[in-house]
Motif scaffolding. Structure first.
Motif, PDB file in Angstrom:
ATOM      1  N   LEU A 203     -53.433  29.674  56.941  1.00 20.13           N
ATOM      2  CA  LEU A 203     -52.572  30.836  56.726  1.00 20.13           C
ATOM      3  C   LEU A 203     -51.389  30.839  57.687  1.00 20.13           C
ATOM      4  CD1 LEU A 203     -55.265  33.620  56.170  1.00 20.13           C
ATOM      5  CD2 LEU A 203     -53.868  32.463  54.446  1.00 20.13           C
ATOM      6  N   VAL A 204     -51.631  30.445  58.937  1.00 22.34           N
ATOM      7  CA  VAL A 204     -50.532  30.381  59.902  1.00 22.34           C
ATOM      8  C   VAL A 204     -49.542  29.288  59.520  1.00 22.34           C
ATOM      9  CG1 VAL A 204     -49.937  29.837  62.297  1.00 22.34           C
ATOM     10  CG2 VAL A 204     -51.873  31.341  61.808  1.00 22.34           C
ATOM     11  N   ASP A 210     -40.924  25.353  60.276  1.00 20.79           N
ATOM     12  CA  ASP A 210     -40.597  24.281  61.223  1.00 20.79           C
ATOM     13  C   ASP A 210     -41.643  23.178  61.120  1.00 20.79           C
ATOM     14  OD1 ASP A 210     -40.117  22.623  63.378  1.00 20.79           O
ATOM     15  OD2 ASP A 210     -39.529  24.270  64.697  1.00 20.79           O
ATOM     16  N   PRO A 211     -41.271  21.975  60.703  1.00 22.63           N
ATOM     17  CA  PRO A 211     -42.272  20.900  60.572  1.00 22.63           C
ATOM     18  C   PRO A 211     -42.896  20.484  61.895  1.00 22.63           C
ATOM     19  CG  PRO A 211     -40.045  20.045  60.259  1.00 22.63           C
ATOM     20  CD  PRO A 211     -39.933  21.526  60.288  1.00 22.63           C
ATOM     21  N   VAL A 212     -42.155  20.642  62.996  1.00 17.72           N
ATOM     22  CA  VAL A 212     -42.708  20.274  64.307  1.00 17.72           C
ATOM     23  C   VAL A 212     -43.850  21.214  64.682  1.00 17.72           C
ATOM     24  CG1 VAL A 212     -42.203  20.028  66.764  1.00 17.72           C
ATOM     25  CG2 VAL A 212     -40.524  19.266  65.065  1.00 17.72           C
ATOM     26  N   LEU A 213     -43.642  22.514  64.492  1.00 13.56           N
ATOM     27  CA  LEU A 213     -44.706  23.478  64.788  1.00 13.56           C
ATOM     28  C   LEU A 213     -45.895  23.273  63.859  1.00 13.56           C
ATOM     29  CD1 LEU A 213     -42.653  26.766  65.344  1.00 13.56           C
ATOM     30  CD2 LEU A 213     -43.685  25.275  67.079  1.00 13.56           C
ATOM     31  N   ASN A 214     -45.616  23.009  62.589  1.00 14.96           N
ATOM     32  CA  ASN A 214     -46.686  22.791  61.622  1.00 14.96           C
ATOM     33  C   ASN A 214     -47.535  21.592  62.010  1.00 14.96           C
ATOM     34  OD1 ASN A 214     -48.172  22.444  59.116  1.00 14.96           O
ATOM     35  ND2 ASN A 214     -46.613  23.743  58.189  1.00 14.96           N
ATOM     36  N   THR A 215     -46.874  20.508  62.389  1.00 13.44           N
ATOM     37  CA  THR A 215     -47.600  19.299  62.795  1.00 13.44           C
ATOM     38  C   THR A 215     -48.386  19.537  64.082  1.00 13.44           C
ATOM     39  OG1 THR A 215     -45.909  17.902  61.769  1.00 13.44           O
ATOM     40  CG2 THR A 215     -47.332  16.873  63.401  1.00 13.44           C
TER      41      THR A 215
END
Length: 570
Positions: A203-204, A210-215
């Motif tokens: 969910l977060v 942002d792909p960096v935060l997602n990764t």
């Protein structure tokens, strides 16, 4: 010192790449090559000593390895094989640990708790070599699912028994009832923690652009599941597996195409690096471990213990696989008939219903999906039965690996006969890899198992895409009949888009770049609408499971490529 480890890391990476390339050319399983190269490297003059910390492996390496495998395993396949996977990964592991422990205790006069600890560390199988061989030689998908599913869960079972045995060593008594209670809480607690962590992180991540935060969150998920579960004295590794399954199952609905592609690439890379590093270190450590054991135990005792433990594991593996398959073969005809009869009765009940409210309509639709799913399950059993030949492959895939190496070294230092048990576990693991890993390719070729041919795969893929396209057109109507902002779509644009959204979604519309901006914007808008509808149809169809998981993965990859193209505005 730092320079030595940098050289070691760089050399290890180079050796891993060479081993994988050589494995693909020769057919020899990569883990075997890495162990052999590690042994050879340990004799190089001036080579630094490698001591792989068991805590680092169990808490730092094992969670991401299990997570990387869990996110790739389709939940539908796991559900259809849950009975056999549970039997092999839990029942056989626990029985194997206790059985090996009892024999070692009686024959070699090893304290029972310590002997059960040895049984626990050698009982879980590692499917790395088997699945690598299976993918290359085309094992049936169901056999691959059982191997992968078993290797995900059996580590948790073995580590729970090991933890109980080590606790019993500390207090001086071993209680079977305590093992059962520990095991029950380890499973229940792990499922709860894994579900919570998996859902919350999905969910977060769904809300992050942002792909960096997602990764970064993706990399943290295995440890977010592992640490709380361990603190609650549940199974951390099982919690990681559950979190991975939840993430993989929800990725198609809640992540973007870019996020899914990054997830696949990142975790494939992590899996490659960690897996190869551990097998290489396993070979590097082997000569030192053998030398330490020989200093306190005669060679004949070590060899005898290895032979006894190895023989017990082989017998337990073959009996454990053969039992449920023979029972299933005996019950399958009557069970299939009963299932078809129940499905037909339920279908008739649905036909008699006349839903009035929105809630009643939703319940009827859910019932029809369950009927379709039940039909697909019956067809799956007929299409991919587990027969004697596939059972032989499952039994022959009982190789041990990473967990055995790491877990045995958690036996406390100073324990009587520790060095002997460590080398016995490591040699048994290497023996299973050598014997079964080298002969498994020959066995698979001799058995001539019916794998899915490329022609069949292509035919099924085109059939699925045709079905998805038909469902999309049924819901939205033909493109030429659409209206955007109250205006009918341009006939030339409609013709171009209809050609693009044929079942395999091929062709291109690059020429639209030269046309007026409004036409191009309408083109992208219509394509996104149809693509989103096709993806919803794919997710609904995948929950039913009428096609193979490989076909669904191909369809999702194709839709992901289209989504990324549209996001790029081409």
């Amino acid at each position: 010192m730092e320079h030595e480890y940098l050289v070691l890391a760089g050399g290890g990476l180079a050796i891993s790449i060479i081993a994988v390339a050589f494995s693909r050319r020769t057919g020899v399983a990569t883990p075997l090559l890495l162990i052999g190269l590690g042994v050879a490297a340990s004799f190089i003059p001036g080579a630094p000593e490698v001591r792989l910390s068991p805590e680092v492996v169990l808490a730092g390496i094992l969670p991401p390895l299990l997570y990387a495998s869990a996110v790739r395993l389709p939940v539908v396949d796991l559900r259809r094989n849950l009975g056999l996977i549970t039997w092999l990964a839990m029942v056989i592991v626990v029985v194997g640990a206790l059985g090996v422990g009892w024999v070692v205790h009686v024959v070699f006069d090893v304290p029972f708790a310590l002997a059960v600890a040895l049984g626990a560390v050698v009982s879980p199988t590692d499917a790395v070599a088997a699945t690598a061989i299976g993918h290359r030689l085309g094992l049936p998908p169901r056999v691959m699912t059982v191997l992968e599913g078993e290797s995900l869960v059996n580590d948790a079972s073995a580590l729970v028994v090991l933890r109980t045995a080590l606790a019993a060593m500390a207090v001086g008594s071993f209680s079977l009832g305590h093992v059962v209670l520990d095991f029950a809480w380890a499973v229940v607690g792990a499922i709860l923690v894994g579900l919570a962590v998996g859902w919350l992180t999905v969910l977060v991540r769904q809300k992050l652009a942002d792909p960096v935060l997602n990764t970064s969150i993706s990399f943290a998920v295995p440890f977010l599941a592992f640490v709380p579960a361990e603190e609650l004295e549940a199974s951390g590794v099982l919690a990681v597996v559950i979190a991975g399954l939840v993430t993989g199952h929800q990725a198609g609905r809640r992540f973007t195409a870019r996020d899914r592609q990054m997830e696949r690439t990142n975790w494939a890379t992590i899996n490659f690096l960690l897996e190869n590093a551990v097998f290489l270190a396993m070979g590097f450590e082997l000569p030192r471990l053998i030398e330490e054991a020989r200093g306190s135990t005669p060679d004949s005792r070590i060899a005898t213990m290895v032979a006894v433990v190895f023989g017990l594991l082989v017998v337990l593996r073959f009996v454990g696989v053969a039992g449920p398959l023979l029972i299933d073969r005996h019950r399958r005809p009557g069970r299939s008939s009963r299932r078809r009869r129940r499905i037909a009765e339920f279908e008739q009940q649905l036909e008699t219903l006349t839903p009035q409210s929105t809630q009643e309509i939703a319940r009827v639709q859910a019932g029809r999906r369950r009927v379709a799913q039940a039909h697909a399950d019956v067809a799956f059993e007929q299409r991919q039965p587990l027969n004697g030949r596939s059972g032989l492959v499952l039994a022959w895939s009982g190789m041990r690996g990473v967990v055995t190496l790491a877990a045995v070294q958690t036996i406390p230092a100073g324990t009587d006969q520790r060095s002997t048990l460590v080398v016995v576990a490591v040699v048994v693991a290497v023996a299973t890899l050598v014997l079964f890993g080298l002969t498994l390719p020959v066995l698979i070729r001799r058995l001539d198992l019916e794998a899915v041919t490329p022609e069949d795969q292509r035919g099924e893929f085109f059939s699925l895409m045709k079905q998805l396209t038909g469902q999309t057109y049924e819901q939205l109507g033909p493109i030429r009949e659409l209206e955007i902002d109250g205006e009918p779509i341009d006939p030339a644009l409609a013709e171009s888009l209809e050609q693009r959204f044929l079942p395999i979604l091929l062709g291109n519309i690059q020429h639209l770049r030269q046309q007026k901006p409004g036409l191009r914007e309408k083109s992208l808008l219509v394509q996104r609408l149809y693509l989103d509808t096709m993806r919803d149809a794919l997710l609904a169809e995948r929950s039913i499971g009428a096609y193979t998981s490989e076909t669904y993965a191909q369809a999702e990859a194709l839709l992901d490529r289209e989504e990324q193209r549209l996001n790029a505005g081409v």
